[in-house]
Design a protein around this motif. Structure first.
Motif, PDB file in Angstrom:
ATOM      1  N   GLY A 191      -1.627   5.184  13.329  1.00 31.49           N
ATOM      2  CA  GLY A 191      -1.514   3.954  12.559  1.00 31.49           C
ATOM      3  C   GLY A 191      -2.186   4.053  11.207  1.00 31.49           C
ATOM      4  N   THR A 192      -3.293   4.784  11.139  1.00 36.05           N
ATOM      5  CA  THR A 192      -3.978   4.975   9.864  1.00 36.05           C
ATOM      6  C   THR A 192      -3.103   5.743   8.888  1.00 36.05           C
ATOM      7  OG1 THR A 192      -6.154   4.931  10.922  1.00 36.05           O
ATOM      8  CG2 THR A 192      -6.006   5.984   8.762  1.00 36.05           C
ATOM      9  N   ALA A 193      -2.486   6.818   9.338  1.00 36.88           N
ATOM     10  CA  ALA A 193      -1.617   7.600   8.453  1.00 36.88           C
ATOM     11  C   ALA A 193      -0.485   6.743   7.903  1.00 36.88           C
ATOM     12  CB  ALA A 193      -1.060   8.812   9.201  1.00 36.88           C
ATOM     13  N   ALA A 194       0.095   5.911   8.756  1.00 34.99           N
ATOM     14  CA  ALA A 194       1.221   5.077   8.326  1.00 34.99           C
ATOM     15  C   ALA A 194       0.798   4.024   7.317  1.00 34.99           C
ATOM     16  CB  ALA A 194       1.867   4.422   9.545  1.00 34.99           C
ATOM     17  N   THR A 195      -0.340   3.392   7.553  1.00 37.49           N
ATOM     18  CA  THR A 195      -0.719   2.255   6.712  1.00 37.49           C
ATOM     19  C   THR A 195      -1.175   2.679   5.324  1.00 37.49           C
ATOM     20  OG1 THR A 195      -1.750   0.075   6.940  1.00 37.49           O
ATOM     21  CG2 THR A 195      -3.191   1.982   7.191  1.00 37.49           C
ATOM     22  N   ILE A 196      -1.547   3.936   5.139  1.00 31.28           N
ATOM     23  CA  ILE A 196      -1.920   4.432   3.813  1.00 31.28           C
ATOM     24  C   ILE A 196      -0.760   4.267   2.837  1.00 31.28           C
ATOM     25  CG2 ILE A 196      -2.453   6.558   2.530  1.00 31.28           C
ATOM     26  CD1 ILE A 196      -4.091   7.416   5.062  1.00 31.28           C
ATOM     27  N   VAL A 197       0.452   4.458   3.321  1.00 22.40           N
ATOM     28  CA  VAL A 197       1.640   4.384   2.465  1.00 22.40           C
ATOM     29  C   VAL A 197       1.865   2.969   1.956  1.00 22.40           C
ATOM     30  CG1 VAL A 197       4.101   4.937   2.337  1.00 22.40           C
ATOM     31  CG2 VAL A 197       2.596   6.279   3.830  1.00 22.40           C
ATOM     32  N   SER A 198       1.484   1.999   2.749  1.00 25.97           N
ATOM     33  CA  SER A 198       1.747   0.595   2.424  1.00 25.97           C
ATOM     34  C   SER A 198       1.191   0.194   1.076  1.00 25.97           C
ATOM     35  CB  SER A 198       1.142  -0.297   3.522  1.00 25.97           C
ATOM     36  OG  SER A 198       1.094  -1.641   3.127  1.00 25.97           O
ATOM     37  N   GLY A 199      -0.073   0.504   0.836  1.00 21.09           N
ATOM     38  CA  GLY A 199      -0.716   0.052  -0.394  1.00 21.09           C
ATOM     39  C   GLY A 199      -0.151   0.710  -1.635  1.00 21.09           C
ATOM     40  N   ALA A 200       0.151   2.003  -1.556  1.00 21.42           N
ATOM     41  CA  ALA A 200       0.650   2.713  -2.725  1.00 21.42           C
ATOM     42  C   ALA A 200       1.959   2.117  -3.224  1.00 21.42           C
ATOM     43  CB  ALA A 200       0.837   4.193  -2.406  1.00 21.42           C
ATOM     44  N   MET A 201       2.820   1.693  -2.312  1.00 16.58           N
ATOM     45  CA  MET A 201       4.158   1.194  -2.652  1.00 16.58           C
ATOM     46  C   MET A 201       4.199  -0.323  -2.758  1.00 16.58           C
ATOM     47  SD  MET A 201       6.407   3.642  -0.145  1.00 16.58           S
ATOM     48  CE  MET A 201       7.970   3.056  -0.811  1.00 16.58           C
ATOM     49  N   ALA A 202       3.056  -0.951  -2.801  1.00 19.65           N
ATOM     50  CA  ALA A 202       2.998  -2.408  -2.727  1.00 19.65           C
ATOM     51  C   ALA A 202       3.672  -3.079  -3.911  1.00 19.65           C
ATOM     52  CB  ALA A 202       1.539  -2.856  -2.650  1.00 19.65           C
ATOM     53  N   GLU A 203       4.115  -4.302  -3.698  1.00 22.42           N
ATOM     54  CA  GLU A 203       4.580  -5.250  -4.705  1.00 22.42           C
ATOM     55  C   GLU A 203       6.009  -5.037  -5.190  1.00 22.42           C
ATOM     56  OE1 GLU A 203       1.119  -7.330  -6.770  1.00 22.42           O
ATOM     57  OE2 GLU A 203       1.065  -5.303  -7.602  1.00 22.42           O
ATOM     58  N   ARG A 204       6.700  -4.011  -4.698  1.00 24.28           N
ATOM     59  CA  ARG A 204       8.099  -3.825  -5.128  1.00 24.28           C
ATOM     60  C   ARG A 204       8.984  -3.207  -4.066  1.00 24.28           C
ATOM     61  NH1 ARG A 204       4.025   0.222  -5.969  1.00 24.28           N
ATOM     62  NH2 ARG A 204       4.845   2.039  -7.059  1.00 24.28           N
ATOM     63  N   THR A 205       8.474  -3.019  -2.848  1.00 23.01           N
ATOM     64  CA  THR A 205       9.228  -2.353  -1.789  1.00 23.01           C
ATOM     65  C   THR A 205       9.762  -3.364  -0.776  1.00 23.01           C
ATOM     66  OG1 THR A 205       7.787  -0.425  -2.023  1.00 23.01           O
ATOM     67  CG2 THR A 205       9.151  -0.549  -0.037  1.00 23.01           C
ATOM     68  N   ARG A 206      11.017  -3.187  -0.395  1.00 26.73           N
ATOM     69  CA  ARG A 206      11.608  -4.070   0.623  1.00 26.73           C
ATOM     70  C   ARG A 206      10.841  -3.926   1.942  1.00 26.73           C
ATOM     71  NH1 ARG A 206      16.413  -6.335  -0.589  1.00 26.73           N
ATOM     72  NH2 ARG A 206      17.547  -5.524  -2.403  1.00 26.73           N
TER      73      ARG A 206
END
Length: 438
Positions: free
Chosen positions: A110-125
């Motif tokens: 879950g940690t590996a997956a959630t790292i991606v969330s913040g980087a792509m924030a504010e414009r990803t579907r």
């Protein structure tokens, strides 16, 4: 109760408590990401952090654990235990019930997956991100994990790779997947103007709450005492002293990572920057994760500085290359994770180059870093390309301008401070929090 069964109960309890601490890191990531982004997207951020762990748990139960710890096929991937993780054999070395070991492993996924969330924030579907969260938890993270932790080819090198709690296995996987994601989705509108950043690495699109971001960092620092010491998989016998040593080294590296970020920002910007200290803390934690039990306290202090310093430098490079990482996930997790993995080859008390053991460990660590980048970035890029072609990856300019909370979820995160803000997407006529979007 025999002494053996008592020791097993104590070790199992320790690992479960550590797993719960690592799970609580999801809250830390949610707060860091929400704080470093704008208020109009806060609801989207917290939902992604909830749902990537939810989707990831199912994916890891169905497929991921089997690929990571199942019977190895040529050292490349596991082949047993699909949709039946309790049937995986060969894990007796843990000394734990397999359910406890699985629980500890799924929170790492879950940690590996959630790292991606913040980087792509504010414009990803949202749906597109959730799809990738399933892919990374089911396929990308477990196969890389098999290579190092599951007895795969990197664990079979003449000098096996050392990555105690996942500077590469967890954090670099998340960081390099994030790099593929931000390149695929592109920069946020207004992120890079003709004038560029306002002050050094300060983003042109500022987050809405340093308070939330700081709370997230404190939660993550706290959770890391489960992440690293918990990776001893027990506290009976000699492992008690080992867990204590890991905890001390973890803390020291976090502290020097924070100091490195802070003083580099003073030298570069002329100010003691809050965001640089916060991400420096996380970079120090990421960097020490590979070598926490193998290095001295002096080594931990140096590794923390290296993590914080390379994070700051990598952030500047991303700015120069106009790569929009909304929260600094790539420098913090990808770059600092690689640096921490390489540092084992230098500072390991038994096999480190600086302790007279020669370059063999450093070479193995370098192979792992390169393999992680090639595998994770390559497969993530293909996954994002497929998602983009089938589902679409980026929201429309109107949706981005007005905020994902309203358009994706029909909510406003801060209604008391947004008088008269419409909730129905069709009624939106202005950004969620005023002209600045904050």
């Amino acid at each position: 109760m025999t002494s053996e069964s008592l020791a097993r109960a104590i070790d199992t309890s320790w690992v479960l408590v550590a797993a719960f601490l690592v799970f609580f890191m999801q809250a830390g990531f949610a707060m860091v990401e929400a704080g470093f982004t704008r208020a109009k997207n806060a609801g989207n951020i917290v939902l992604k952090n909830l749902m990537d762990f939810s989707a990831g748990s199912v994916a890891y139960w169905l497929v991921g654990f089997a690929l990571m710890y199942g019977a190895s096929a040529a050292g490349l991937l596991g082949t047993s235990g699909f949709a039946s993780p309790w049937s995986v054999t060969g894990l007796e070395w843990t000394g734990l019930p397999i359910e406890a070991f699985w629980m500890f492993q799924v929170v790492f996924a879950g940690t590996a997956a959630t790292i991606v969330s913040g980087a792509m924030a504010e414009r990803t579907r949202f749906a597109s991100y959730l799809t990738f969260a399933f892919v990374i938890s089911a396929l990308i993270y477990p196969i890389l994990g098999h290579w190092i932790w599951g007895g795969g080819w990197l664990a079979r090198l003449a000098v096996p790779v050392k990555d105690f709690a996942g500077s590469t296995v967890v954090h670099s996987v998340g960081g390099w997947a994030a790099l593929a994601g931000v390149l695929a989705v592109g920069a946020r509108m207004g992120r890079f103007s003709q004038q560029g950043p306002r002050n050094g690495i300060e983003p042109a699109v500022a987050g809405h709450s340093l308070t939330l971001a700081a709370l997230g960092v404190f939660i993550l620092w706290f959770g890391w005492f489960g992440f690293n010491p918990g990776s001893t998989l027990g506290v009976t016998g000699d492992r008690a002293a080992l867990a204590a040593r890991v905890a001390v080294n973890t803390n020291l590296a976090a502290a020097t990572g924070a100091l490195a970020g802070l003083f580099l920002s003073k030298l570069h910007r002329g100010k003691f920057a809050v965001d640089a200290a916060l991400n420096g803390t996380l970079a120090g934690l990421v960097a020490i994760t590979a070598g926490a039990p193998y290095v001295s306290d002096i080594g931990a202090l140096i590794i923390g500085v290296l993590g914080g310093a390379t994070m700051y430098g990598a952030t500047l490079l991303l700015e120069a290359w106009r790569v929009d990482d909304a929260v600094g996930a790539i420098p913090v997790h990808g770059v600092a994770g690689a640096v921490g993995t390489l540092a084992v080859g230098l500072f390991d008390l038994e096999t480190g180059l600086l302790y007279g053991a020669g370059p063999a460990q450093l070479v193995s660590q370098l192979i792992a870093v390169v393999a992680c980048f090639v595998w994770t970035f390559g497969v993530s890029w293909l996954a994002f390309a497929a998602i983009k072609a089938v589902m679409g990856l980026r929201v429309t300019p109107e949706e981005e301008a007005h905020g994902l909370d309203v358009h994706e979820h029909g909510v406003v995160a801060y209604p008391d401070f947004t008088a008269g803000h419409p909730v129905e997407p069709g009624a939106v006529t202005a950004p969620a929090m005023g002209a600045s979007g904050r």
